[in-house]
Design a protein around this motif. Structure first.
Motif, PDB file in Angstrom:
ATOM      1  N   ASN A   1       0.819  11.395 -10.207  1.00  0.00           N
ATOM      2  CA  ASN A   1       0.295  12.775 -10.080  1.00  0.00           C
ATOM      3  C   ASN A   1       1.291  13.993 -10.160  1.00  0.00           C
TER       4      ASN A   1
ATOM      5  N   LEU B   1       2.319   1.487  -3.581  1.00  0.00           N
ATOM      6  CA  LEU B   1       1.303   1.980  -4.400  1.00  0.00           C
ATOM      7  C   LEU B   1       1.278   3.529  -4.173  1.00  0.00           C
ATOM      8  N   ALA B   2       1.140   4.025  -3.162  1.00  0.00           N
ATOM      9  CA  ALA B   2       0.648   5.480  -2.848  1.00  0.00           C
ATOM     10  C   ALA B   2       1.715   6.126  -3.090  1.00  0.00           C
TER      11      ALA B   2
ATOM     12  N   GLU C   1       1.560   6.485  -7.119  1.00  0.00           N
ATOM     13  CA  GLU C   1       0.204   7.457  -7.023  1.00  0.00           C
ATOM     14  C   GLU C   1       0.783   8.701  -7.288  1.00  0.00           C
ATOM     15  N   ASN C   2       1.614   8.959  -5.916  1.00  0.00           N
ATOM     16  CA  ASN C   2       2.045  10.508  -5.769  1.00  0.00           C
ATOM     17  C   ASN C   2       3.097  10.827  -7.009  1.00  0.00           C
TER      18      ASN C   2
ATOM     19  N   GLU D   1       0.911  -1.266   0.100  1.00  0.00           N
ATOM     20  CA  GLU D   1      -0.108   0.114   0.070  1.00  0.00           C
ATOM     21  C   GLU D   1       1.011   1.127  -0.032  1.00  0.00           C
ATOM     22  N   LEU D   2       2.040   1.105   0.791  1.00  0.00           N
ATOM     23  CA  LEU D   2       2.771   2.254   0.985  1.00  0.00           C
ATOM     24  C   LEU D   2       3.318   2.474  -0.566  1.00  0.00           C
TER      25      LEU D   2
END
Length: 110
Positions: A104, A96-97, A100-101, A93-94
């Motif tokens: 973005n 993936l985040a 994603e950051n 999850e970390l």
């Protein structure tokens, strides 16, 4: 399953307490009858207590092995396996985040 474990534990505890009381009563009777000295009674008590602890440890190990076998047969994961998977999911999850950051940020720069 949990109730079965609890019942087994309480049964074992009850047997241990009962056995200890019987041993103490037996040794006291030997002392009263003069068949053993106080030192011999103490040595006997310690010997029986040690033997009981060894037997309890063996029983505990066999019970744990049997429970592991039952859990494997029922396809139940262990707490260790669950914790490992939980940590892996958290790590993913970390990551993936972070991805994603990063995406973005790159999109905003374009």
């Amino acid at each position: 399953m949990n109730n079965l474990l609890k019942t087994g534990f309480l049964l074992g505890l009850g047997a241990a307490v009962s056995s200890k009381e019987k041993v103490e009563k037996y040794i006291d009777q030997l002392l009263v009858k003069g068949k053993v000295t106080p030192q011999e009674a103490d040595d006997l008590y310690q010997s029986l207590l040690k033997k009981g602890e060894e037997t309890e440890e063996q029983w505990s190990n066999r019970t744990k092995d049997k429970m592991r076998s039952v859990m494997e047969d029922l396809n139940i994961v262990s707490r260790d396996d669950f914790e490992k998977l939980r940590h892996q999911v958290n790590d993913l999850e970390l990551k993936l985040a972070a991805l994603e950051n990063q995406k973005n940020t790159e999109d905003d720069e374009s």
